[in-house]
Write a protein that holds these residues in place. Structure first.
Motif, PDB file in Angstrom:
ATOM      1  N   CYS A 101      19.867  27.919   1.660  1.00  0.00           N
ATOM      2  CA  CYS A 101      20.595  26.401   1.424  1.00  0.00           C
ATOM      3  C   CYS A 101      19.709  25.668   0.211  1.00  0.00           C
ATOM      4  O   CYS A 101      18.357  25.978   0.147  1.00  0.00           O
ATOM      5  CB  CYS A 101      20.628  25.440   2.706  1.00  0.00           C
ATOM      6  SG  CYS A 101      21.124  23.866   2.402  1.00  0.00           S
ATOM      7  N   PRO A 104      22.681  20.564   6.529  1.00  0.00           N
ATOM      8  CA  PRO A 104      23.329  21.011   7.515  1.00  0.00           C
ATOM      9  C   PRO A 104      23.471  20.407   8.817  1.00  0.00           C
ATOM     10  O   PRO A 104      24.188  20.930   9.499  1.00  0.00           O
ATOM     11  CB  PRO A 104      22.568  22.709   7.516  1.00  0.00           C
ATOM     12  CG  PRO A 104      22.065  22.736   6.254  1.00  0.00           C
ATOM     13  CD  PRO A 104      21.572  21.609   5.794  1.00  0.00           C
ATOM     14  N   GLN A 110      26.711  27.669   3.761  1.00  0.00           N
ATOM     15  CA  GLN A 110      25.415  27.245   3.249  1.00  0.00           C
ATOM     16  C   GLN A 110      25.166  28.038   1.708  1.00  0.00           C
ATOM     17  O   GLN A 110      24.534  27.630   0.954  1.00  0.00           O
ATOM     18  CB  GLN A 110      24.424  27.433   4.119  1.00  0.00           C
ATOM     19  CG  GLN A 110      24.247  26.316   5.117  1.00  0.00           C
ATOM     20  CD  GLN A 110      23.009  26.267   5.832  1.00  0.00           C
ATOM     21  OE1 GLN A 110      21.901  26.235   5.469  1.00  0.00           O
ATOM     22  NE2 GLN A 110      23.238  26.366   7.335  1.00  0.00           N
ATOM     23  N   SER A 155      32.311  17.598   6.253  1.00  0.00           N
ATOM     24  CA  SER A 155      31.266  17.696   7.240  1.00  0.00           C
ATOM     25  C   SER A 155      31.518  16.194   7.931  1.00  0.00           C
ATOM     26  O   SER A 155      31.408  16.327   9.176  1.00  0.00           O
ATOM     27  CB  SER A 155      30.027  17.985   6.512  1.00  0.00           C
ATOM     28  OG  SER A 155      29.874  18.933   5.689  1.00  0.00           O
ATOM     29  N   LYS A 192      19.128  24.552   8.714  1.00  0.00           N
ATOM     30  CA  LYS A 192      19.097  24.831   7.246  1.00  0.00           C
ATOM     31  C   LYS A 192      18.509  26.153   6.954  1.00  0.00           C
ATOM     32  O   LYS A 192      17.615  26.646   7.493  1.00  0.00           O
ATOM     33  CB  LYS A 192      17.963  23.621   6.657  1.00  0.00           C
ATOM     34  CG  LYS A 192      18.246  23.767   5.212  1.00  0.00           C
ATOM     35  CD  LYS A 192      17.198  22.903   4.425  1.00  0.00           C
ATOM     36  CE  LYS A 192      17.355  22.901   2.903  1.00  0.00           C
ATOM     37  NZ  LYS A 192      16.526  24.002   2.438  1.00  0.00           N
ATOM     38  N   GLU A 245      24.276  22.654  11.903  1.00  0.00           N
ATOM     39  CA  GLU A 245      23.751  23.687  11.859  1.00  0.00           C
ATOM     40  C   GLU A 245      22.242  23.636  11.413  1.00  0.00           C
ATOM     41  O   GLU A 245      21.802  22.586  10.713  1.00  0.00           O
ATOM     42  CB  GLU A 245      24.539  24.652  10.667  1.00  0.00           C
ATOM     43  CG  GLU A 245      25.681  25.291  11.250  1.00  0.00           C
ATOM     44  CD  GLU A 245      26.467  26.115   9.982  1.00  0.00           C
ATOM     45  OE1 GLU A 245      25.862  26.447   9.277  1.00  0.00           O
ATOM     46  OE2 GLU A 245      27.489  26.456  10.226  1.00  0.00           O
ATOM     47  N   GLN A 277      27.965  26.249  -2.501  1.00  0.00           N
ATOM     48  CA  GLN A 277      28.461  26.172  -1.051  1.00  0.00           C
ATOM     49  C   GLN A 277      30.017  25.805  -1.045  1.00  0.00           C
ATOM     50  O   GLN A 277      30.447  25.599  -2.095  1.00  0.00           O
ATOM     51  CB  GLN A 277      27.646  24.932  -0.315  1.00  0.00           C
ATOM     52  CG  GLN A 277      26.071  25.273  -0.476  1.00  0.00           C
ATOM     53  CD  GLN A 277      25.619  24.153   0.523  1.00  0.00           C
ATOM     54  OE1 GLN A 277      25.841  22.962   0.465  1.00  0.00           O
ATOM     55  NE2 GLN A 277      24.660  24.631   1.508  1.00  0.00           N
ATOM     56  N   LYS A 298      32.864  22.291   8.749  1.00  0.00           N
ATOM     57  CA  LYS A 298      31.635  23.091   8.404  1.00  0.00           C
ATOM     58  C   LYS A 298      31.632  23.568   7.022  1.00  0.00           C
ATOM     59  O   LYS A 298      32.678  23.640   6.354  1.00  0.00           O
ATOM     60  CB  LYS A 298      31.567  24.317   9.641  1.00  0.00           C
ATOM     61  CG  LYS A 298      31.240  23.684  10.934  1.00  0.00           C
ATOM     62  CD  LYS A 298      30.856  24.825  11.716  1.00  0.00           C
ATOM     63  CE  LYS A 298      30.502  24.248  13.145  1.00  0.00           C
ATOM     64  NZ  LYS A 298      29.235  23.465  13.349  1.00  0.00           N
TER      65      LYS A 298
END
Length: 236
Positions: free
Chosen positions: A79, A68, A124, A116, A75, A73, A176, A121
């Motif tokens: 995730c 992430p 997760q 990404s 994690k 972001e 995800q 984005k």
């Protein structure tokens, strides 16, 4: 006619500390008219640039979750396993590929990494971050060569030019998903629960990201085989 040579990003077994490959990726390329070569896991910019110059196109495969940090972001506990070596190598690879305008077919993890890398984005975990703990339609049990849900295809997209259908039935093996599409990308397909399943880049020769696994469907579904045929043709 000379067959295009396709670089295929390697899968990595953390427990065995080894690279490996599912034959379906390779077979789909072979049957579409290409020659697949599994890439090493390296982090040298110079060596990766050399690979980009030597191959005609690249297939980014599935595998572990994306770190992430790549989409800015932290994690979360839910995730899945990540592999920083793969992330590092494939981020360098993507940068060189886009600069060189080499054809890219990005599947599952590869699709998520592409989005990404370009500034998008991810969820997760779909069931936790989107479905409030409810199970999603995006994880199926075996057999994986049977579609379980449909996607709506954007009629203006590269994907529609390939499959010539406004709807496709697809398989689904991911927890995800793309949450925010990258600014430079355009949507190619979406599900009824508003999960983006495909993106593409209008200004490139052939850059197509797909969330499902066409390499497990191409033998039985014509439009899935067309994805590989068009990708290989773009590499010639």
């Amino acid at each position: 006619m000379k067959k295009p040579i396709i670089g295929v990003t390697a899968l990595f077994d953390d427990e065995k500390e080894s690279i490996w490959m599912l034959p379906s990726y390779l077979n789909a390329i072979i049957e579409a008219g290409g020659i697949p070569v599994i890439l090493p896991l390296i982090d040298s910019n110079e060596d990766i640039k050399n690979l980009v110059n030597r191959f005609d196109g690249f297939l980014l495969t599935g595998g572990q979750d994306i770190n992430p940090e790549i989409y800015k972001e932290e994690k979360a506990d839910y995730c899945g396993d990540i592999n920083d070596e793969r992330d590092t190598m494939e981020i360098i690879l993507l940068g060189e590929l886009l600069k060189a305008n080499k054809p890219i077919l990005a599947i599952c993890r590869g699709f998520q990494l592409l989005n990404s890398y370009l500034g998008g984005k991810l969820y997760q975990d779909i069931s936790i971050e989107k479905n409030n703990g409810e199970a999603s339609i995006h994880w199926q049990e075996k057999p994986y060569n049977k579609p379980i849900h449909n996607v709506r295809v954007n009629k203006d997209s590269l994907l529609f030019k390939i499959v010539k259908k406004e709807e496709l039935m697809v398989n689904s093996i991911h927890h995800q998903a793309v949450k925010v599409i990258a600014p430079k990308a355009d949507e190619a397909a979406i599900t009824k629960d508003n999960i983006i399943e495909s993106i593409y880049l209008k200004d490139k020769n052939f850059v197509l990201g797909i969330q499902w696994h066409p390499e497990l469907l191409y033998k039985d579904y014509y439009e899935q085989s067309e994805i590989f045929k068009n990708f290989i043709n773009s590499c010639k």
